[in-house]
Design an enzyme around this catalytic site. Structure first.
Site, mmCIF file in Angstrom:
data_model
loop_
_atom_site.group_PDB
_atom_site.id
_atom_site.type_symbol
_atom_site.label_atom_id
_atom_site.label_comp_id
_atom_site.label_asym_id
_atom_site.label_seq_id
_atom_site.Cartn_x
_atom_site.Cartn_y
_atom_site.Cartn_z
ATOM 1 N N GLY A 46 0.846 -1.194 0.000
ATOM 2 C CA GLY A 46 0.000 0.000 0.000
ATOM 3 C C GLY A 46 0.876 1.236 0.000
ATOM 4 O O GLY A 46 2.064 1.160 0.323
ATOM 5 N N GLN A 51 3.160 9.904 1.362
ATOM 6 C CA GLN A 51 4.461 9.214 1.451
ATOM 7 C C GLN A 51 5.374 9.572 0.282
ATOM 8 O O GLN A 51 6.584 9.350 0.345
ATOM 9 C CB GLN A 51 4.271 7.692 1.528
ATOM 10 N N CYS A 99 6.104 -0.334 7.339
ATOM 11 C CA CYS A 99 5.739 0.877 6.617
ATOM 12 C C CYS A 99 6.915 1.309 5.755
ATOM 13 O O CYS A 99 8.058 1.308 6.225
ATOM 14 C CB CYS A 99 5.388 1.988 7.609
ATOM 15 N N LEU A 100 6.634 1.679 4.530
ATOM 16 C CA LEU A 100 7.707 2.104 3.615
ATOM 17 C C LEU A 100 8.387 3.375 4.120
ATOM 18 O O LEU A 100 9.516 3.657 3.738
ATOM 19 C CB LEU A 100 7.146 2.306 2.204
ATOM 20 N N HIS A 141 -4.188 1.414 8.142
ATOM 21 C CA HIS A 141 -2.811 1.918 8.154
ATOM 22 C C HIS A 141 -2.674 3.086 7.163
ATOM 23 O O HIS A 141 -2.080 4.121 7.479
ATOM 24 C CB HIS A 141 -1.864 0.757 7.792
ATOM 25 N N GLU A 142 -3.254 2.925 5.983
ATOM 26 C CA GLU A 142 -3.159 3.974 4.948
ATOM 27 C C GLU A 142 -3.984 5.206 5.320
ATOM 28 O O GLU A 142 -3.549 6.341 5.105
ATOM 29 C CB GLU A 142 -3.617 3.433 3.589
ATOM 30 N N HIS A 145 -2.161 7.491 7.482
ATOM 31 C CA HIS A 145 -1.232 8.400 6.786
ATOM 32 C C HIS A 145 -1.951 9.682 6.346
ATOM 33 O O HIS A 145 -1.368 10.762 6.387
ATOM 34 C CB HIS A 145 -0.623 7.715 5.559
HETATM 35 O O1 GNR Z 1 4.065 -2.581 2.572
HETATM 36 C C1 GNR Z 1 3.424 -2.443 3.615
HETATM 37 N N1 GNR Z 1 3.136 -3.537 4.369
HETATM 38 C C2 GNR Z 1 2.246 -3.521 5.427
HETATM 39 C C3 GNR Z 1 2.230 -4.631 6.266
HETATM 40 C C4 GNR Z 1 1.357 -4.671 7.331
HETATM 41 C C5 GNR Z 1 0.484 -3.622 7.563
HETATM 42 C C6 GNR Z 1 0.510 -2.510 6.740
HETATM 43 C C7 GNR Z 1 1.381 -2.466 5.679
HETATM 44 S S1 GNR Z 1 1.374 -1.086 4.630
HETATM 45 C C8 GNR Z 1 3.012 -1.096 4.057
HETATM 46 C C9 GNR Z 1 3.206 -0.038 2.984
HETATM 47 C C10 GNR Z 1 3.027 1.328 3.592
HETATM 48 O O2 GNR Z 1 3.850 1.886 4.274
HETATM 49 N N2 GNR Z 1 1.890 1.919 3.403
HETATM 50 O O3 GNR Z 1 1.635 3.102 3.955
HETATM 51 NI NI NI Z 2 2.823 3.144 5.778
#
Ligand code: GNR
Ligand code: NI
Length: 174
Positions: A46, A51, A99-100, A141-142, A145
């Site tokens: 995601g 980001q 998270c990236l 999670h997204e 952000h």
């Molecule tokens: O790549 C991602 N893996 C992930 C694993 C578990 C819960 C959420 C994520 S999202 C993350 C990519 C990212 O940072 N999205 O904002």
């Molecule tokens: Ni993230």
């Protein structure tokens, strides 16, 4: 095809509250294309626009859970514009998140197990679905952000500090 640089903690831009999109046009679709390129390249499941430094309420996602006969992931790209979470469940679920913007660091986060989400797609069409499992975790999670929140904010100060230390150490070693 364009790869965009991914912003990492503790960059203050990750704290910006993103603004709703008012028109779904070709310029936005270009951004979405670049976000997918960046997400698949990372690789991640995601990516929120902030980001890559764009404070708009846009998310791309592909859980890549299915594989073809050759073991290659089958792409199932999803776009969420102006998403809203409506009915988060009482039931909670723990998932080890990454998270990236916090490269190579993982921690358990508790969130509602299921949620109903309303959003627009890249054609401007409205959707309304209930999400469960990893999809529910990932959209939350997204969505965080878009509000300037990263998964570290859900952890204890101790765990958050430990991850930030590890990150600093890993960056020095690189
Ligand atoms: O790549 C991602 N893996 C992930 C694993 C578990 C819960 C959420 C994520 S999202 C993350 C990519 C990212 O940072 N999205 O904002
Ligand atoms: Ni993230």
């Amino acid at each position: 095809m364009a790869l965009l640089p991914i912003i990492e903690v503790p960059d203050s831009r990750l704290r910006i509250i993103s603004t709703p999109v008012d028109t779904v046009d070709d310029e936005l679709r270009d951004l979405i294309g670049d976000m997918f390129d960046t997400m698949y390249d990372a690789p991640g499941i995601g990516l929120a626009a902030i980001q890559v430094g764009v404070p708009k309420r846009v998310i791309v996602m592909d859980l890549q859970e299915q594989e073809d006969e050759e073991g290659k992931p089958i792409r199932e790209p999803r776009v969420f514009i102006n998403p809203e979470i409506v009915d988060p469940s009482e039931e909670q679920n723990v998932y080890t998140e990454g998270c990236l913007s916090v490269p190579d660091q993982y921690a358990d986060v508790e969130r509602p197990a299921t949620c109903r989400v309303k959003w627009l797609d890249e054609k401007g069409e409205a959707h309304d679905e209930v999400f469960t499992g990893l999809l529910a975790t990932c959209i939350q999670h997204e969505m965080d952000h878009l509000e300037g929140i990263v998964f570290l904010d859900h952890l204890s100060r101790l765990k958050r500090d430990m991850i930030m230390k590890k990150l600093t150490k890993a960056r020095k070693a690189a």
